[in-house]
Design an enzyme around this catalytic site. Sequence first.
Site, PDB file in Angstrom:
ATOM      1  N   CYS A  73       0.814  -1.223   0.000  1.00  0.00           N
ATOM      2  CA  CYS A  73       0.000   0.000   0.000  1.00  0.00           C
ATOM      3  C   CYS A  73       0.847   1.273   0.000  1.00  0.00           C
ATOM      4  O   CYS A  73       0.322   2.373  -0.098  1.00  0.00           O
ATOM      5  CB  CYS A  73      -0.969  -0.020   1.172  1.00  0.00           C
ATOM      6  SG  CYS A  73      -1.952  -1.519   1.229  1.00  0.00           S
TER       7      CYS A  73
ATOM      8  N   HIS B 191      -3.201   6.724   2.168  1.00  0.00           N
ATOM      9  CA  HIS B 191      -3.718   5.437   1.722  1.00  0.00           C
ATOM     10  C   HIS B 191      -5.080   5.194   2.380  1.00  0.00           C
ATOM     11  O   HIS B 191      -5.273   5.425   3.577  1.00  0.00           O
ATOM     12  CB  HIS B 191      -2.719   4.339   2.099  1.00  0.00           C
ATOM     13  CG  HIS B 191      -3.279   2.980   1.937  1.00  0.00           C
ATOM     14  ND1 HIS B 191      -3.899   2.574   0.777  1.00  0.00           N
ATOM     15  CD2 HIS B 191      -3.350   1.930   2.803  1.00  0.00           C
ATOM     16  CE1 HIS B 191      -4.312   1.335   0.937  1.00  0.00           C
ATOM     17  NE2 HIS B 191      -3.993   0.922   2.145  1.00  0.00           N
TER      18      HIS B 191
ATOM     19  N   ASN C  53     -10.226  -0.743   0.399  1.00  0.00           N
ATOM     20  CA  ASN C  53      -8.773  -0.567   0.348  1.00  0.00           C
ATOM     21  C   ASN C  53      -8.260  -1.151  -0.973  1.00  0.00           C
ATOM     22  O   ASN C  53      -8.274  -2.363  -1.160  1.00  0.00           O
ATOM     23  CB  ASN C  53      -8.169  -1.292   1.553  1.00  0.00           C
ATOM     24  CG  ASN C  53      -6.653  -1.273   1.586  1.00  0.00           C
ATOM     25  OD1 ASN C  53      -6.004  -0.939   0.611  1.00  0.00           O
ATOM     26  ND2 ASN C  53      -6.097  -1.652   2.729  1.00  0.00           N
TER      27      ASN C  53
HETATM   28  N1  COA Z   1     -18.132  -8.617  10.681  1.00  0.00           N
HETATM   29  C1  COA Z   1     -18.485  -8.848  11.937  1.00  0.00           C
HETATM   30  N2  COA Z   1     -17.619  -9.180  12.911  1.00  0.00           N
HETATM   31  C2  COA Z   1     -16.335  -9.255  12.564  1.00  0.00           C
HETATM   32  C3  COA Z   1     -15.884  -9.016  11.259  1.00  0.00           C
HETATM   33  C4  COA Z   1     -16.842  -8.696  10.297  1.00  0.00           C
HETATM   34  N3  COA Z   1     -16.523  -8.446   8.998  1.00  0.00           N
HETATM   35  N4  COA Z   1     -14.552  -9.153  11.224  1.00  0.00           N
HETATM   36  C5  COA Z   1     -14.159  -9.463  12.459  1.00  0.00           C
HETATM   37  N5  COA Z   1     -15.244  -9.533  13.284  1.00  0.00           N
HETATM   38  C6  COA Z   1     -15.293  -9.842  14.707  1.00  0.00           C
HETATM   39  C7  COA Z   1     -14.069 -10.570  15.181  1.00  0.00           C
HETATM   40  O1  COA Z   1     -14.216 -11.944  14.911  1.00  0.00           O
HETATM   41  C8  COA Z   1     -14.102 -10.266  16.659  1.00  0.00           C
HETATM   42  O2  COA Z   1     -15.020 -11.122  17.267  1.00  0.00           O
HETATM   43  P1  COA Z   1     -14.665 -11.777  18.701  1.00  0.00           P
HETATM   44  O3  COA Z   1     -14.511 -10.607  19.634  1.00  0.00           O
HETATM   45  O4  COA Z   1     -15.871 -12.594  18.947  1.00  0.00           O
HETATM   46  O5  COA Z   1     -13.408 -12.533  18.467  1.00  0.00           O
HETATM   47  C9  COA Z   1     -14.700  -8.859  16.725  1.00  0.00           C
HETATM   48  O6  COA Z   1     -15.305  -8.633  15.447  1.00  0.00           O
HETATM   49  C10 COA Z   1     -13.707  -7.777  17.018  1.00  0.00           C
HETATM   50  O7  COA Z   1     -12.603  -7.984  16.214  1.00  0.00           O
HETATM   51  P2  COA Z   1     -11.355  -7.052  16.282  1.00  0.00           P
HETATM   52  O8  COA Z   1     -10.335  -7.550  15.306  1.00  0.00           O
HETATM   53  O9  COA Z   1     -10.946  -6.833  17.662  1.00  0.00           O
HETATM   54  O10 COA Z   1     -12.012  -5.672  15.752  1.00  0.00           O
HETATM   55  P3  COA Z   1     -11.350  -4.287  15.531  1.00  0.00           P
HETATM   56  O11 COA Z   1     -12.122  -3.268  16.220  1.00  0.00           O
HETATM   57  O12 COA Z   1      -9.860  -4.313  15.735  1.00  0.00           O
HETATM   58  O13 COA Z   1     -11.590  -4.071  13.967  1.00  0.00           O
HETATM   59  C11 COA Z   1     -10.480  -4.216  11.868  1.00  0.00           C
HETATM   60  C12 COA Z   1     -11.041  -4.981  13.037  1.00  0.00           C
HETATM   61  C13 COA Z   1      -9.849  -5.220  10.895  1.00  0.00           C
HETATM   62  C14 COA Z   1     -11.599  -3.480  11.144  1.00  0.00           C
HETATM   63  C15 COA Z   1      -9.435  -3.196  12.366  1.00  0.00           C
HETATM   64  O14 COA Z   1      -8.535  -3.808  13.250  1.00  0.00           O
HETATM   65  C16 COA Z   1      -8.690  -2.584  11.245  1.00  0.00           C
HETATM   66  O15 COA Z   1      -9.257  -1.881  10.424  1.00  0.00           O
HETATM   67  N6  COA Z   1      -7.353  -2.792  11.169  1.00  0.00           N
HETATM   68  C17 COA Z   1      -6.549  -2.320  10.073  1.00  0.00           C
HETATM   69  C18 COA Z   1      -6.668  -3.288   8.948  1.00  0.00           C
HETATM   70  C19 COA Z   1      -6.183  -2.702   7.654  1.00  0.00           C
HETATM   71  O16 COA Z   1      -6.557  -1.612   7.312  1.00  0.00           O
HETATM   72  N7  COA Z   1      -5.337  -3.445   6.938  1.00  0.00           N
HETATM   73  C20 COA Z   1      -4.771  -3.038   5.707  1.00  0.00           C
HETATM   74  C21 COA Z   1      -3.799  -1.933   5.931  1.00  0.00           C
HETATM   75  S1  COA Z   1      -2.910  -1.548   4.529  1.00  0.00           S
END
Ligand code: COA
Length: 313
Positions: free
Chosen positions: A114, A240, A270
């Site tokens: 990215c 990004h 993304n």
């Molecule tokens: N729908 C519903 N629930 C979901 C889900 C979805 N699409 N994806 C994950 N969950 C659940 C998880 O399983 C977890 O459940 P649990 O508590 O029962 O285990 C819960 O939601 C919370 O997950 P968590 O990973 O703690 O959530 P978060 O608040 O950190 O959000 C992201 C997750 C991925 C949205 C966030 O961490 C994020 O955006 N990170 C950056 C990722 C990114 O941008 N990557 C590319 C960068 S170049």
Amino acid sequence: MNGLQLLGTGRSLPSRRVTNDDFARTLDTSDEWIAGRTGIRQRYFCAQGETAASLAASAARQALADAGVAPAGIGLCVAATFTADRRTPSLACEVHEALGLPETALCLDVNAACTGFVTALETARCLLLGGQMAAPYALVLGAERISGLLDFSDRSTCVLFGDGAGAAVVRLDPDAPWAAVFGTRGDGQVLHGGGPADPYLAMDGRAVFRFAVETVPACIRAVLDKAGLTLDAVDWLVCHQANSRILHSIAKKLEQDPARFYENMQRYGNTSAASIPIALDEMRRDGRLRPGETVICAGFGAGLTWGGALLRV
Ligand code: COA
């Protein structure tokens, strides 16, 4: 100084629009969860026959037309991608063939995930500055078909990404400002995929979130230090487009109004290396980004990599 002049831009999105509600029909997820955590509401995926190369060629054609530059004027083509359709030829060579670029053009891909487009801009600038290119204009693009790397049963990853391409035609301008800062933290665990043991994109979402909010504000500050400017002198921050909450956290750390950070992940998800050039094209075409304005582009992602560049458009 010895910066780039941005002469034209283009973008291309594939035809298959997938909303959060579409995902909710097959996965245990919801529009509320996805939009609330990321800002993303829909994305586009390649349909049959659409490829990273077809998107890249379409965006590149638009950028050439916008710049009023003929293919014969292109001295080099740098394509940022981590999802080229094939190992070889490179995406840049596929664009060369599709557009009929001259045989004297240097064509290569860069893979910085990215951070790819910012890396490609600096690559093009340095090659132009080297004085060995046969023609003065560079075609710099970011193009991805990330859908080919997604596990559509993994709700934590597949809802975040989209396919797309953005392109820019640039040339060296000795009077244009330029400052760029890059970084790498070699890490094959936090964000990875596409290998024999890990065919699908996988990540530790929280770690990626923390990484972005830690490195991007510091990178933007370092770019400003290099340029001898403060953020007041910058018209737009084009980061990004991974996640709206990441951009808001970056804005908060920099004590800036989040409205200064352009956002379009709501519509595209993304798109990795394509997200910054798609944003620049949208902003130029809707009149938001005007000639003579100063922009900081900042990318971050797998590698882990990050990079920021200050340029005048
Ligand atoms: N729908 C519903 N629930 C979901 C889900 C979805 N699409 N994806 C994950 N969950 C659940 C998880 O399983 C977890 O459940 P649990 O508590 O029962 O285990 C819960 O939601 C919370 O997950 P968590 O990973 O703690 O959530 P978060 O608040 O950190 O959000 C992201 C997750 C991925 C949205 C966030 O961490 C994020 O955006 N990170 C950056 C990722 C990114 O941008 N990557 C590319 C960068 S170049």
